[in-house]
Scaffold this active site. Sequence first.
Site, PDB file in Angstrom:
ATOM      1  N   HIS A 208       0.841  -1.182   0.000  1.00  0.00           N
ATOM      2  CA  HIS A 208       0.000   0.000   0.000  1.00  0.00           C
ATOM      3  C   HIS A 208       0.885   1.245   0.000  1.00  0.00           C
ATOM      4  O   HIS A 208       2.095   1.159   0.220  1.00  0.00           O
ATOM      5  CB  HIS A 208      -0.943   0.011   1.225  1.00  0.00           C
ATOM      6  CG  HIS A 208      -0.256  -0.019   2.547  1.00  0.00           C
ATOM      7  ND1 HIS A 208      -0.470  -1.006   3.480  1.00  0.00           N
ATOM      8  CD2 HIS A 208       0.650   0.808   3.099  1.00  0.00           C
ATOM      9  CE1 HIS A 208       0.276  -0.784   4.538  1.00  0.00           C
ATOM     10  NE2 HIS A 208       0.969   0.315   4.341  1.00  0.00           N
TER      11      HIS A 208
HETATM   12  P1  TYD Z   1      -1.796  -2.448   7.841  1.00  0.00           P
HETATM   13  O1  TYD Z   1      -1.357  -1.023   7.833  1.00  0.00           O
HETATM   14  O2  TYD Z   1      -2.543  -2.937   6.652  1.00  0.00           O
HETATM   15  O3  TYD Z   1      -0.526  -3.399   8.077  1.00  0.00           O
HETATM   16  P2  TYD Z   1       0.691  -3.807   7.120  1.00  0.00           P
HETATM   17  O4  TYD Z   1       1.219  -2.576   6.494  1.00  0.00           O
HETATM   18  O5  TYD Z   1       1.665  -4.395   8.069  1.00  0.00           O
HETATM   19  O6  TYD Z   1       0.222  -4.795   6.129  1.00  0.00           O
HETATM   20  O7  TYD Z   1      -2.617  -2.709   9.170  1.00  0.00           O
HETATM   21  C1  TYD Z   1      -3.023  -4.002   9.567  1.00  0.00           C
HETATM   22  C2  TYD Z   1      -4.326  -3.893  10.357  1.00  0.00           C
HETATM   23  O8  TYD Z   1      -4.158  -3.103  11.531  1.00  0.00           O
HETATM   24  C3  TYD Z   1      -5.446  -3.236   9.572  1.00  0.00           C
HETATM   25  O9  TYD Z   1      -6.649  -3.908   9.901  1.00  0.00           O
HETATM   26  C4  TYD Z   1      -5.524  -1.829  10.122  1.00  0.00           C
HETATM   27  C5  TYD Z   1      -5.025  -1.981  11.541  1.00  0.00           C
HETATM   28  N1  TYD Z   1      -4.274  -0.797  12.041  1.00  0.00           N
HETATM   29  C6  TYD Z   1      -4.861   0.042  12.974  1.00  0.00           C
HETATM   30  O10 TYD Z   1      -6.019  -0.159  13.410  1.00  0.00           O
HETATM   31  N2  TYD Z   1      -4.160   1.113  13.439  1.00  0.00           N
HETATM   32  C7  TYD Z   1      -2.901   1.389  12.995  1.00  0.00           C
HETATM   33  O11 TYD Z   1      -2.265   2.385  13.454  1.00  0.00           O
HETATM   34  C8  TYD Z   1      -2.315   0.512  12.016  1.00  0.00           C
HETATM   35  C9  TYD Z   1      -0.926   0.777  11.484  1.00  0.00           C
HETATM   36  C10 TYD Z   1      -3.029  -0.562  11.569  1.00  0.00           C
END
Ligand code: TYD
Length: 150
Positions: free
Chosen positions: A64
């Site tokens: 992303h």
């Molecule tokens: P995501 O940013 O997609 O993780 P990665 O980059 O490691 O793939 O986040 C994973 C999950 O956690 C998603 O459901 C959103 C949640 N999340 C929060 O609720 N708060 C946050 O600050 C972050 C970074 C993620």
Amino acid sequence: MLALIVSDNIKKMKIKEKLIEVVKLQRIEDDGILYITQSAGIPFDIKRVYCIVDPATDLPRGYHAHRQINQAVFCIKGGVVITLDNGQEKAKIALNEKNPGRGVLQRKMVWIEMNKFEKGTIILVLASDDYNPGEYIRGYTQFIKEIRRP
Ligand code: TYD
């Protein structure tokens, strides 16, 4: 002809240097080791800190970009390979526990992929703003569309 090749290489190097911006937490040895953000050259005010603890080794993460948020990513345990992509160039950097204070910036509108997690990895992320799912771009086609928008 030679000059043309050289200048082309320099151009590519410049793009890559800009894409991979290494940041270093200040290290203090004091009956143990401290890593502190002060004087680390993080080019934004830190509003949020989060960790990814023990991610699955066979599943990539990230995939992303953020429309508004800048982040600094560190690997304080284990290891990971991070790929950054600005829509023109891709560059990789390996981060690992040998140097936990060495991180990389993920500027807004830069696509990130995290691969090759070692077992028991801990990723530390410093972010410039609160979590907001609406500012994520989760599809690569959409990212390219937005990055190339005049
Ligand atoms: P995501 O940013 O997609 O993780 P990665 O980059 O490691 O793939 O986040 C994973 C999950 O956690 C998603 O459901 C959103 C949640 N999340 C929060 O609720 N708060 C946050 O600050 C972050 C970074 C993620």
